[in-house]
Write an enzyme that holds these catalytic residues in place. Structure first.
Site, PDB file in Angstrom:
ATOM      1  N   CYS A 170       7.711  -2.456  25.020  1.00  0.00           N
ATOM      2  CA  CYS A 170       7.774  -1.016  25.625  1.00  0.00           C
ATOM      3  C   CYS A 170       7.871  -1.044  27.006  1.00  0.00           C
ATOM      4  O   CYS A 170       8.679  -0.401  27.597  1.00  0.00           O
ATOM      5  CB  CYS A 170       7.079  -0.006  24.817  1.00  0.00           C
ATOM      6  SG  CYS A 170       5.349  -0.777  24.470  1.00  0.00           S
TER       7      CYS A 170
ATOM      8  N   ARG B 126      10.418 -13.230  20.551  1.00  0.00           N
ATOM      9  CA  ARG B 126      11.068 -12.662  21.957  1.00  0.00           C
ATOM     10  C   ARG B 126      11.378 -13.882  22.910  1.00  0.00           C
ATOM     11  O   ARG B 126      12.399 -13.736  23.699  1.00  0.00           O
ATOM     12  CB  ARG B 126      10.263 -11.666  22.617  1.00  0.00           C
ATOM     13  CG  ARG B 126      10.334 -10.213  22.059  1.00  0.00           C
ATOM     14  CD  ARG B 126       9.554  -9.183  22.649  1.00  0.00           C
ATOM     15  NE  ARG B 126       9.275  -8.012  22.004  1.00  0.00           N
ATOM     16  CZ  ARG B 126       8.110  -7.426  22.097  1.00  0.00           C
ATOM     17  NH1 ARG B 126       7.182  -7.824  22.885  1.00  0.00           N
ATOM     18  NH2 ARG B 126       8.000  -6.223  21.333  1.00  0.00           N
TER      19      ARG B 126
ATOM     20  N   ARG C  20      -4.557   0.810  29.235  1.00  0.00           N
ATOM     21  CA  ARG C  20      -4.510   1.984  28.003  1.00  0.00           C
ATOM     22  C   ARG C  20      -5.501   3.081  28.720  1.00  0.00           C
ATOM     23  O   ARG C  20      -6.259   3.043  29.170  1.00  0.00           O
ATOM     24  CB  ARG C  20      -5.179   1.547  26.669  1.00  0.00           C
ATOM     25  CG  ARG C  20      -4.692   2.200  25.602  1.00  0.00           C
ATOM     26  CD  ARG C  20      -3.358   2.250  25.262  1.00  0.00           C
ATOM     27  NE  ARG C  20      -3.212   0.610  24.414  1.00  0.00           N
ATOM     28  CZ  ARG C  20      -1.911   0.309  24.186  1.00  0.00           C
ATOM     29  NH1 ARG C  20      -1.122   1.044  24.342  1.00  0.00           N
ATOM     30  NH2 ARG C  20      -1.808  -0.835  23.627  1.00  0.00           N
TER      31      ARG C  20
ATOM     32  N   HIS D 126       4.762   5.693  28.406  1.00  0.00           N
ATOM     33  CA  HIS D 126       3.979   4.953  29.183  1.00  0.00           C
ATOM     34  C   HIS D 126       4.397   5.218  30.467  1.00  0.00           C
ATOM     35  O   HIS D 126       5.679   5.758  30.708  1.00  0.00           O
ATOM     36  CB  HIS D 126       4.481   3.568  28.869  1.00  0.00           C
ATOM     37  CG  HIS D 126       3.826   3.026  27.566  1.00  0.00           C
ATOM     38  ND1 HIS D 126       2.968   3.381  26.939  1.00  0.00           N
ATOM     39  CD2 HIS D 126       4.198   1.794  27.188  1.00  0.00           C
ATOM     40  CE1 HIS D 126       2.746   2.765  25.583  1.00  0.00           C
ATOM     41  NE2 HIS D 126       3.462   1.678  25.785  1.00  0.00           N
TER      42      HIS D 126
ATOM     43  N   ARG E 146       1.007  -1.141   0.035  1.00  0.00           N
ATOM     44  CA  ARG E 146      -0.054  -0.044  -0.082  1.00  0.00           C
ATOM     45  C   ARG E 146       0.863   1.438  -0.064  1.00  0.00           C
ATOM     46  O   ARG E 146       0.474   2.322  -0.540  1.00  0.00           O
ATOM     47  CB  ARG E 146      -0.806   0.118   1.130  1.00  0.00           C
ATOM     48  CG  ARG E 146      -1.924  -1.107   1.530  1.00  0.00           C
ATOM     49  CD  ARG E 146      -2.904  -1.007   2.807  1.00  0.00           C
ATOM     50  NE  ARG E 146      -1.680  -1.112   3.909  1.00  0.00           N
ATOM     51  CZ  ARG E 146      -1.572  -2.233   4.580  1.00  0.00           C
ATOM     52  NH1 ARG E 146      -2.000  -3.444   4.096  1.00  0.00           N
ATOM     53  NH2 ARG E 146      -0.945  -2.412   5.545  1.00  0.00           N
ATOM     54  N   SER E 147       1.960   1.097   0.575  1.00  0.00           N
ATOM     55  CA  SER E 147       2.704   2.343   0.628  1.00  0.00           C
ATOM     56  C   SER E 147       4.018   2.431  -0.306  1.00  0.00           C
ATOM     57  O   SER E 147       4.752   3.405  -0.439  1.00  0.00           O
ATOM     58  CB  SER E 147       3.529   2.358   2.134  1.00  0.00           C
ATOM     59  OG  SER E 147       2.657   2.465   3.268  1.00  0.00           O
TER      60      SER E 147
ATOM     61  N   LYS F 194       3.522 -10.617  28.676  1.00  0.00           N
ATOM     62  CA  LYS F 194       4.655 -10.316  27.857  1.00  0.00           C
ATOM     63  C   LYS F 194       5.738  -9.534  28.789  1.00  0.00           C
ATOM     64  O   LYS F 194       6.905  -9.971  29.231  1.00  0.00           O
ATOM     65  CB  LYS F 194       4.587  -9.445  26.898  1.00  0.00           C
ATOM     66  CG  LYS F 194       3.935  -9.898  25.562  1.00  0.00           C
ATOM     67  CD  LYS F 194       4.014  -8.625  24.496  1.00  0.00           C
ATOM     68  CE  LYS F 194       2.901  -8.905  23.621  1.00  0.00           C
ATOM     69  NZ  LYS F 194       2.602  -7.760  22.706  1.00  0.00           N
TER      70      LYS F 194
END
Ligand SMILES: NC(=O)c1ccc[n+]([C@@H]2O[C@H](COP(=O)([O-])OP(=O)(O)OC[C@H]3O[C@@H](n4cnc5c(N)ncnc54)[C@H](OP(=O)(O)O)[C@@H]3O)[C@@H](O)[C@H]2O)c1
Length: 346
Positions: free
Chosen positions: A136, A101, A241, A248, A41-42, A220
């Site tokens: 993160c 991970r 959230r 954060h 798409r990009s 995680k």
């Protein structure tokens, strides 16, 4: 002088990818040619890097044998498909997604905390050539835990997060913006990226629920913290959230093995690379997400004994999730490879 390398950024049009490009430029990473990759798409879009326009290419069609290193952030399922292809073509991959991970043959690295694992990795001739960037929320937490763990051994961690919408990608940022705007003009609130309205709200649900009641994001934080710091650590996480665009925040409660004064905790945190202690028990004597956005530090505030348990300590940790939480950490790993392991490039 460091030799320049060819590098590809997979997911270059996304939140993390764009931040990676900015950081590579700011830190004068030694680049010969740079390639920006995203979805079909990009294809053909232009991205500016060091004053030049770079045309976005389709990740699916890219020949990774032309680059030595690639930084991936195109989403888990896309990394799952193309990171192994890239390594097969001779490239080293640093992946920002969660896909690899927890694999035994993939080091999970925060340079200030456990860069030593890279030595063993590069000593192994049959290595995977994929290095993972942690989640993160995990990165900023382990940055603060490491010097405390070295000082007084942490037995148990209880963390509650206040996570910005940029952690869920560019579409999630747009959703917070649109919902906020629409509420002010009395229009309908559309929900696509989040299960409930995110504007003026807080949602204790990031990614899907697992059988044990944790969300994937919470699991995680638990698994990655143990892998990076210490498999014996007990970790309990609640991930929330909140309607913040970038950075954060985390409220963290620790149970230590031995006593640690507030002053000594502040001292060991202040002496740790990448940490900034901002902690005055007065108005404005702490860091909030708005101040951390666009900066590179992990900020620790509200450091104080928890008197309800033996050897308890409370912390407030804030960091820009797109920078130290993703792009900066990945670029720091790349810098380490250039500095110490460049003989591993094809
Ligand atoms: N944001 C954070 O704080 C953070 C932190 C750590 C890790 N991560 C992880 O990093 C990844 C990306 O996050 P983000 O926030 O940058 O997301 P984002 O803003 O939504 O960007 C996603 C990127 O992936 C590309 N992409 C999507 N589908 C693709 C496909 N089929 N083939 C090739 N490229 C494709 C997109 O390209 P198009 O523009 O062409 O769609 C875009 O460049 C996620 O796995 C996320 O969990 C994010």
């Amino acid at each position: 002088m460091t030799n320049k390398i060819n590098i590809a950024i997979a997911g270059a049009t996304g939140n993390v990818g764009r931040e990676i490009l900015q950081i590579l430029e700011q830190r004068e990473f030694p680049i010969n040619n740079i390639y920006c990759l995203a979805s079909s798409r990009s294809k053909g879009k232009k991205i500016e890097f060091k004053g030049q326009e770079i045309e976005v290419e389709d990740l699916a069609k890219f020949d990774f044998s032309t680059v030595q290193l690639s930084l991936f952030s195109p989403g888990g399922s896309i990394s799952a498909k193309y990171a192994p292809k890239a390594t097969k073509e001779g490239c080293i991959v640093i992946d920002n997604t969660s896909h690899f991970r927890m694999n035994d043959d993939v080091p999970l690295v925060v340079p200030e905390v456990n860069s030593d694992v890279l030595q063993d990795f590069f000593n192994n001739n049959s290595r995977s050539n994929i290095i993972a960037n942690p989640n993160c929320s995990t990165i900023q937490m382990v940055m603060a835990l490491k010097p405390l763990h070295d000082e007084a051994i942490i037995n148990r961690v209880v963390v509650s997060t206040y996570q910005s919408v940029s952690g869920a990608g560019k579409a999630a940022m747009n959703e917070l913006f649109e919902q906020t705007k629409n509420i002010y003009v009395n229009k309908n609130v559309e929900k696509k990226e989040f299960t409930k309205q995110i504007a003026f709200n807080a949602i204790p649900h990031i990614q899907s629920f697992l059988k044990n009641g944790n969300t994937q994001e919470e699991q995680k934080m638990i698994d990655e913290t143990k892998k990076i710091l210490d498999p014996h650590l007990l970790v309990s996480a609640t991930c929330v959230r909140v309607p913040v665009f970038i950075s954060h925040a985390e409220s963290v409660n620790l149970e230590l093995d031995s006593p640690l004064s507030n002053e000594r905790a502040k001292e060991v945190l202040s002496n740790f690379a990448g940490i900034s202690v901002v902690d005055y028990p007065e108005d404005k004597g702490y860091v909030t997400p708005v101040e951390a956005a666009g900066t590179d530090k992990v900020y620790v505030s509200r450091i104080r004994k928890d008197a309800t348990i033996e050897n308890g300590l409370n912390l407030w940790i804030v960091s820009d999730n797109l920078r130290k939480g993703a792009a900066l950490n990945a670029v720091q790993i790349a810098e380490l490879i250039i500095k110490k392991h460049s003989n591993c490039f094809h």
